[in-house]
Design a protein around this motif. Structure first.
Motif, short mmCIF file in Angstrom:
data_model
loop_
_atom_site.label_atom_id
_atom_site.label_comp_id
_atom_site.label_asym_id
_atom_site.label_seq_id
_atom_site.Cartn_x
_atom_site.Cartn_y
_atom_site.Cartn_z
N UNK A 255 1.08 -1.70 0.05
CA UNK A 255 0.27 0.19 0.19
C UNK A 255 0.48 1.30 -0.27
N UNK A 256 1.50 1.31 0.78
CA UNK A 256 3.09 2.64 1.10
C UNK A 256 3.16 2.66 -0.69
N UNK A 257 3.75 1.83 -0.85
CA UNK A 257 4.64 1.72 -2.31
C UNK A 257 3.42 2.04 -3.12
N UNK A 258 2.40 2.08 -3.73
CA UNK A 258 0.80 1.95 -4.53
C UNK A 258 0.76 3.63 -4.04
N UNK A 259 0.58 3.95 -3.09
CA UNK A 259 0.65 5.35 -3.13
C UNK A 259 1.63 6.00 -3.25
N UNK A 260 2.81 5.88 -3.86
CA UNK A 260 3.68 6.66 -4.24
C UNK A 260 3.50 7.13 -5.59
N UNK A 261 2.97 5.21 -6.26
CA UNK A 261 2.86 5.99 -7.42
C UNK A 261 1.51 6.83 -8.05
N UNK A 262 0.57 6.58 -7.19
CA UNK A 262 -0.55 7.17 -7.43
C UNK A 262 -1.93 6.05 -7.53
N UNK A 263 -2.37 5.91 -6.27
CA UNK A 263 -4.06 5.19 -6.33
C UNK A 263 -4.58 5.70 -6.08
N UNK A 264 -5.57 5.11 -5.94
CA UNK A 264 -6.85 5.16 -4.98
C UNK A 264 -7.20 3.59 -4.24
N UNK A 265 -7.85 4.25 -2.48
CA UNK A 265 -7.85 3.54 -1.88
C UNK A 265 -9.58 3.44 -1.26
N UNK A 266 -10.15 2.37 -1.35
CA UNK A 266 -11.43 1.86 -1.44
C UNK A 266 -12.04 0.95 -0.14
N UNK A 267 -12.56 0.67 0.42
CA UNK A 267 -13.16 0.21 1.77
C UNK A 267 -14.89 0.09 1.60
N UNK A 268 -15.44 -1.44 1.70
CA UNK A 268 -16.83 -0.90 2.19
C UNK A 268 -16.40 -1.18 3.27
N UNK A 269 -17.78 -0.85 4.02
CA UNK A 269 -17.59 -0.69 5.85
C UNK A 269 -19.36 -1.01 5.60
N UNK A 270 -19.53 -2.70 5.59
CA UNK A 270 -21.14 -3.10 5.80
C UNK A 270 -22.25 -3.14 7.02
N UNK A 271 -22.95 -2.52 6.86
CA UNK A 271 -23.40 -2.41 8.01
C UNK A 271 -24.13 -3.05 8.97
N UNK A 272 -24.67 -4.35 7.98
CA UNK A 272 -25.14 -5.91 8.68
C UNK A 272 -23.80 -6.69 7.34
N UNK A 273 -23.91 -7.91 8.15
CA UNK A 273 -22.96 -8.75 7.28
C UNK A 273 -21.91 -8.92 6.80
N UNK A 274 -21.18 -9.57 6.48
CA UNK A 274 -20.16 -9.26 5.50
C UNK A 274 -19.28 -9.81 6.49
N UNK A 275 -17.78 -9.93 6.71
CA UNK A 275 -16.59 -10.07 7.93
C UNK A 275 -17.20 -10.48 9.26
N UNK A 276 -17.63 -11.77 9.94
CA UNK A 276 -18.79 -10.74 10.95
C UNK A 276 -16.98 -11.63 12.17
N UNK A 277 -17.46 -11.42 13.77
CA UNK A 277 -16.92 -12.00 15.15
C UNK A 277 -17.45 -12.04 16.10
N UNK A 278 -17.73 -12.94 17.15
CA UNK A 278 -18.39 -13.13 18.34
C UNK A 278 -17.62 -13.37 19.22
N UNK A 279 -17.06 -12.80 20.87
CA UNK A 279 -16.59 -13.45 21.50
C UNK A 279 -17.81 -14.68 22.03
N UNK A 280 -16.47 -15.54 22.40
CA UNK A 280 -17.35 -17.24 23.02
C UNK A 280 -17.13 -16.54 24.37
#
Length: 376
Positions: A255-280
């Protein structure tokens, strides 16, 4: 006759076996006559919370037979499976949760989907390369390269939350068939050693060359990363593409090298679903993560007040909401994020909690990231 009670006689767990380098346990519900009702997989692995890797299990392969759907069977199966998981591990995960389903079982979205979009022309200009010529040192990868790739990966992402610990025999590259795109690997050779690699998302036979996606790009240093990015840009140039996508976190070396060349960083923050976790098991999980919490709080005085705060966190007197806790531990939230979402932190604990939970993408804690090849 159908067993409406679905007592323990209708629930089974099949012994563990290996599926593409992961240990899988099948949890099933059946009728009294043995007819299958519902099934899910409990996948075993070790996953990082920063510098500490913990034993974990993930839920996958969830399925109910059509004639038994919408009758509450999956909820019964899920609760029994979670009870079994809690006897073995302290934390559970879902790689790709369905929206509005897993929250009722204590899971919460705890990692964002991220990618770097890099213009091909930017790489060409940044490195001064002629994309019409072969990139020196780049060759096609082979199974013999996997141990070196595993070492590079573990070194690059050693302290990254949500990262799986890859063992020496790891191989989750996708095999390629005529109609199923598989993984394509490029390796950077430096003398007798492998200095970096890139795993490309394969292309199905006959599919148009409309995109170029890299599932992983890891190298030992910045110059090696630039060489690999140049090789990727050359592939894009050959396919007449204007940009390529690299699935690496923005705070990684790639990511650091890509930023030096010029790039777009895209993130998706879903309201629900996606990658999820729970304390057991909260208390046990916090005890296991004590070295990691002490590492994060190295700048704070660690005395009796620290021990009192740690015990309060372990008991649940401090930050009692396990859903907020898992997000804080993984770096999906910082303390500031949690406060914005309505979490109350007593004044005596605020400085320490700020050190414990700085959020991902900071000097104390890299961004949480789940690489696609380790998902199930």
């Amino acid at each position: 006759m159908f067993d409406h009670e679905l007592n323990t006689a209708g629930y089974t767990e099949a012994p563990d076996h290996d599926v593409r380098s992961l240990r899988v346990r099948y949890c099933r519900l059946r009728t009294a006559g043995g007819e299958p009702i519902a099934e899910l997989e409990a996948v075993s692995f070790r996953l990082r919370f920063g510098a500490v890797a913990v034993a974990a299990e993930g839920i996958g392969g969830v399925e109910t037979q059509p004639e038994f759907r919408r009758q509450g069977h999956m909820s019964r199966l899920f609760r029994q499976a979670l009870a079994g998981m809690a006897q073995r591990v302290d934390v559970g995960f879902v790689s790709d949760g369905i929206e509005g389903v897993y929250e009722r079982f204590g899971f919460v979205t705890a990692a964002a989907e991220g990618r770097l979009v890099i213009p091909v022309r930017n790489v060409e200009q940044a490195v001064g390369a002629d994309l019409g010529t072969a990139v020196p040192g780049i060759r096609t990868g082979s199974p013999e390269d996997l141990p070196a790739m595993v070492r590079l990966y573990n070194t690059a992402h050693a302290h990254r939350p949500w990262t799986h610990v890859r063992h020496a025999g790891w191989n989750r590259l996708v095999p390629q068939t005529t109609w199923q795109p598989g993984s394509q690997t490029l390796v950077l050779q430096a003398g007798s050693a492998v200095a970096g690699y890139a795993v490309l998302e394969g292309r199905a036979f006959g599919a148009p060359l409309h995109s170029l996606t890299v599932d992983e790009l890891v190298a030992e240093d910045a110059p090696a990363t630039r060489v690999l990015l140049t090789a990727i840009a050359r592939l894009g140039w050959q396919r007449r593409l204007g940009e390529c996508t690299v699935r690496e976190p923005v705070d990684s070396l790639t990511g650091q090298v890509a930023r030096q060349t010029g790039c777009t960083n895209k993130h998706n923050f879903p309201l629900s679903g996606g990658m999820m976790a729970a304390v057991l098991n909260r208390s046990s999980l916090i005890r296991t993560l004590e070295p990691e919490l002490r590492r994060r709080a190295a700048g704070e005085q660690q005395d009796k007040a620290y021990d009192d705060a740690f015990d309060a966190l372990r008991r649940g007197d401090l930050l009692p909401d396990d859903r907020a806790l898992i997000r804080l531990l993984l770096g999906y939230w910082s303390v500031g994020d949690a406060i914005v979402h309505g979490l109350s932190i007593p004044e005596p604990y605020r400085d320490l909690c700020a050190a414990w939970f700085p959020g991902g993408g900071t000097q104390a804690l890299p961004m949480p990231y789940a690489h696609g090849l380790d998902r199930y």
